[in-house]
Design an enzyme around this catalytic site. Sequence first.
Site, PDB file in Angstrom:
ATOM      1  N   SER A 143      -4.401   1.168   1.411  1.00  0.00           N
ATOM      2  CA  SER A 143      -4.390   2.634   1.382  1.00  0.00           C
ATOM      3  C   SER A 143      -5.784   3.193   1.627  1.00  0.00           C
ATOM      4  O   SER A 143      -5.954   4.165   2.364  1.00  0.00           O
ATOM      5  CB  SER A 143      -3.866   3.120   0.037  1.00  0.00           C
ATOM      6  OG  SER A 143      -2.599   2.546  -0.211  1.00  0.00           O
ATOM      7  N   GLY A 154      -6.061  -2.533  -9.131  1.00  0.00           N
ATOM      8  CA  GLY A 154      -6.563  -1.666  -8.078  1.00  0.00           C
ATOM      9  C   GLY A 154      -7.404  -0.530  -8.622  1.00  0.00           C
ATOM     10  O   GLY A 154      -7.823   0.345  -7.875  1.00  0.00           O
ATOM     11  N   LYS A 190      -1.480  -6.718  -6.404  1.00  0.00           N
ATOM     12  CA  LYS A 190      -2.499  -5.693  -6.565  1.00  0.00           C
ATOM     13  C   LYS A 190      -1.825  -4.530  -7.259  1.00  0.00           C
ATOM     14  O   LYS A 190      -0.896  -3.932  -6.711  1.00  0.00           O
ATOM     15  CB  LYS A 190      -3.055  -5.220  -5.213  1.00  0.00           C
ATOM     16  CG  LYS A 190      -4.064  -4.099  -5.423  1.00  0.00           C
ATOM     17  CD  LYS A 190      -4.442  -3.296  -4.198  1.00  0.00           C
ATOM     18  CE  LYS A 190      -5.295  -2.116  -4.668  1.00  0.00           C
ATOM     19  NZ  LYS A 190      -5.668  -1.197  -3.575  1.00  0.00           N
ATOM     20  N   SER A 223      -1.954  -0.933  -8.497  1.00  0.00           N
ATOM     21  CA  SER A 223      -2.609   0.373  -8.426  1.00  0.00           C
ATOM     22  C   SER A 223      -1.781   1.418  -9.156  1.00  0.00           C
ATOM     23  O   SER A 223      -1.767   2.585  -8.774  1.00  0.00           O
ATOM     24  CB  SER A 223      -2.801   0.780  -6.957  1.00  0.00           C
ATOM     25  OG  SER A 223      -3.685  -0.098  -6.310  1.00  0.00           O
TER      26      SER A 223
END
Lengths: 308, 308, 308, 308
Positions: free
Chosen positions: C49, C193, C166, C168
């Site tokens: 992102s 994240g 990951k 986030s």
Amino acid sequence: MTFPAPLTGVVPPVCTPLTPEREVDVPSLLRLVDHLVGAGVHGLFVLGSTSEAAFLTDAQRRRVVETVAGHLGGQLPVLAGAIDMTTPRVLDHVRAVTAAGAEAVVVTAPFYTRTHPSEIVHHYRRIAALSPVPVIAYDIPVAVHTKLPAELVLGLAGDGVLAGIKDSSGDLAAFRELVTGARAHPGFGVLTGSELIADAALALGADGAVPGLANVDPHGYVRMYRQCRAGDWAGARAEQERLCALFGLTAVGDPARMGRGSSALGAFKAALHLRGVIDCPVTAEPQVPLSGEETEKVAKFLACAGLL
Amino acid sequence: MTFPAPLTGVVPPVCTPLTPEREVDVPSLLRLVDHLVGAGVHGLFVLGSTSEAAFLTDAQRRRVVETVAGHLGGQLPVLAGAIDMTTPRVLDHVRAVTAAGAEAVVVTAPFYTRTHPSEIVHHYRRIAALSPVPVIAYDIPVAVHTKLPAELVLGLAGDGVLAGIKDSSGDLAAFRELVTGARAHPGFGVLTGSELIADAALALGADGAVPGLANVDPHGYVRMYRQCRAGDWAGARAEQERLCALFGLTAVGDPARMGRGSSALGAFKAALHLRGVIDCPVTAEPQVPLSGEETEKVAKFLACAGLL
Amino acid sequence: MTFPAPLTGVVPPVCTPLTPEREVDVPSLLRLVDHLVGAGVHGLFVLGSTSEAAFLTDAQRRRVVETVAGHLGGQLPVLAGAIDMTTPRVLDHVRAVTAAGAEAVVVTAPFYTRTHPSEIVHHYRRIAALSPVPVIAYDIPVAVHTKLPAELVLGLAGDGVLAGIKDSSGDLAAFRELVTGARAHPGFGVLTGSELIADAALALGADGAVPGLANVDPHGYVRMYRQCRAGDWAGARAEQERLCALFGLTAVGDPARMGRGSSALGAFKAALHLRGVIDCPVTAEPQVPLSGEETEKVAKFLACAGLL
Amino acid sequence: MTFPAPLTGVVPPVCTPLTPEREVDVPSLLRLVDHLVGAGVHGLFVLGSTSEAAFLTDAQRRRVVETVAGHLGGQLPVLAGAIDMTTPRVLDHVRAVTAAGAEAVVVTAPFYTRTHPSEIVHHYRRIAALSPVPVIAYDIPVAVHTKLPAELVLGLAGDGVLAGIKDSSGDLAAFRELVTGARAHPGFGVLTGSELIADAALALGADGAVPGLANVDPHGYVRMYRQCRAGDWAGARAEQERLCALFGLTAVGDPARMGRGSSALGAFKAALHLRGVIDCPVTAEPQVPLSGEETEKVAKFLACAGLL
């Protein structure tokens, strides 16, 4: 007693034992208070979400505060929730709970109505102006559907409007902003409402914790708090992980049959009943009671945690 | 009077005029009731969201119901909100508002607590069992953060638990499911809470409408209701479009300074004040008042609608 | 190289420098990679992102992977996002990025479509079956509007479908469930994240961190990672607090003029430009660029952090 | 052909039949197009949500547009979705689908990334500037998690950026604002994406409808559209209620086993298969297929509607 500035330590949100007829079970409540005080907690928070404040009538709320404050007699600070939708209704609760002996009030953002930061600020200012005791903010987005912005809270801390915050948002990054920002306001207490990352909150500087699970295992949270204060992070982590495993009891309720609130509050009360602290595990309406099978799962969690 | 089964027509959620000191302004409230009744409305709903029920203390709520029910003396049905978080607290309000003269109670799903369909069902069953008057469901997800499923509502209609529903969800497809499903339950009233698509709701078979804007222009909604009943869809649409334009007044409040609730309720009261119906446009705390400039915009909307 | 099992350390999600014409700026990208590698990071995550993967065309995505993987030549693990809505489209990206040299792929839950846990499981199983490299789950509810349940992720870890995650989500309690659950699956890597509570995540047992802010200050995150590994929690906390203050640069963008994404990504690139790492701070369309004044604020954050 | 300004009538979002190997089933697609055209629809929308655009690879998307546009040869307007996360990726799809014969492109707000009204405006302006064909906005908050504000859409209509809108928001009050506002922009088409309140949308002035269920029963929607145009509101309402009952087929999928998307798209395809229009009811991955029992329920819905 003078209310501590800042408030620190383990401050359990006290469950409200009910009779089978769903009236406040005063003897059980007193036993629960003794159970918590005996474990070394640093204060008590009545009429919070874990206390089923949303379900208690005004008469029941008053009874709870009178019972607990009267029993403690200033031995430990007693905080009481003043949980309602907006300023005028909250103010009525502030009057009632302080008349009944509460030494601080715990207040959420407005709910039911759609609100705005400037309205939240005005809400807290107005309540603090009229409250005879310190006001502690209660950040619980899952209930009120608004997150208190850190900047807003710290502004009110700086102006002496708020004496502290119980953060039940689950957002540790935002919590850290409160903790570091509050260093400029030494009397302001920053407490986490999390059962699961209390060690992390204390490690980054929180003043204390308000974990619902401390009803079931107050000794565990007090132990962990002391380990954190002593810098024994490995010990605190091990204790926290044990408590995380125990927290699994809040999920025993079948999600096809009940909401998470029914499951968690039902499990806390079932555990207190199984441990012999309260007489009856019933929860307020319209919550769904745990089944016998679900209660047995609670017993297994207690056994695994060495609590039965 | 016997409560109509089903409830039909235009049933405004009545604003609660306040004095500058934020007490219920009884003379203004009586004038507002006369203003609505004079326009030909078919019932009155007090203590709803538009009535600022979330902001009124218990004493103020009681005062409102006594005032309106006493004044009407059975001339028109008076519904009262029993807005609170859970069953035991709602039941206290049911007792209070029916003692004060309410002929039906309007009840939302539980809020603040996380709920579940089975808990909502139990909530309504329990309240209906103990209420001396009919219970009407209030579907207002923007406030309680739960949408009442049509199937659940129709099940309770079939069991005689619910006498009707006020649907403020804005979801016309789900509303249609209620309307068509309710044909199997002839006494059950299905009313829309929408100001903006009341014509569409009536066209697909709704029994009535509960539009907040009817405080400001009750004649408009009564006219549109009659046009719909007479099958004059073109006329109803033109009237509805005029009312949609007028509804623009709810957005005069600066979103940087206040929430949408403050803006809408402030604008309704400003309009009633400008039209000479109530003495003071003040709203309850912690809402932000409209500025002079914003109030002038309200006046322009009234002028455009031929109401000033 | 063999992909590490588990993946550990600081693995920055690499920004994608663009030319003024919004093509991939290869020389700047190479300088950025050198800047990160020189600081001692443990891997690189491209097409995440923070890399503006959502904005890059397929040709640009390919170019980025080829550039970075070719430059590193196996020196450090290179993970590449395969960010798209559903299984068939993700599989096309998996083919493209592995052909270009990616050593692991990072995959979110399905988005745009409404999904279900059983569909998410099938999604990952299918992708892992066809991917020539390890698959890492990317839990980013703010983007895909689904939170990956810990139980689901751990089930897939146990089956060898996923090589790591990951996270986030910002939910450290859920993250802890992953970390403790993953102890049963030794090769499975659990990475946070978060920029703001990476120390807390590492303290409770995370394998590593994937912080966007590491583009701007990779030395800070590497230092903090080493402090955590050495048990220097006080040092790690101080470093983390310094990085939290620096993170304030992501909020320089005026919220009346742009979204938080434009502000954060614009600030990262402005900082890299001000630090002389990339040639041009432009972000992809339709993001709003920072103003001169906003860029000056970024410079002040850098100066405060000793980075200018 | 010149693209109609405004676009009017029934414009089904065309399902994408797949082979058992999940490739585009061209013969089935041609039969489906003939089935729709034969029923008198006014245009076709390929690569929308109902077309499983989120699941189709770029190659499959191209194939669909070429097949349908080639088959129709300008007989009816063919709109194609250019569904992707942001401006640069959408522009790639615009190029591809217009090269393949699409006469208008249908574009959502950005998704995956957090967006802002000013970014949405820039997104549409940029796409319109580079698109060789008219751009139609696609308001589908359930997929992209942003609602297009009416004011924003009407501003772009006024500037000639947008040629129309497909509104799948379910919010009829907001839709009405578009319809009344669009009277100032005569060539701008306002179409509802609702299957369930298309009659209401047409009654308040919509130009047309884009109902997924029209794949299954195009004759029903064409009939209802003609009734609305003829002012036969009672007839339209009866037809709409029949279609609402038929729409129940979208809920046959067990929610414990699959998401609502799998259920709805699976049911549309099962119905088309049962009606003999397409060869295979398979849906794209990772969707969960309907069971035999669930498919039988679809058959019952068809039978009740007189379609089997």
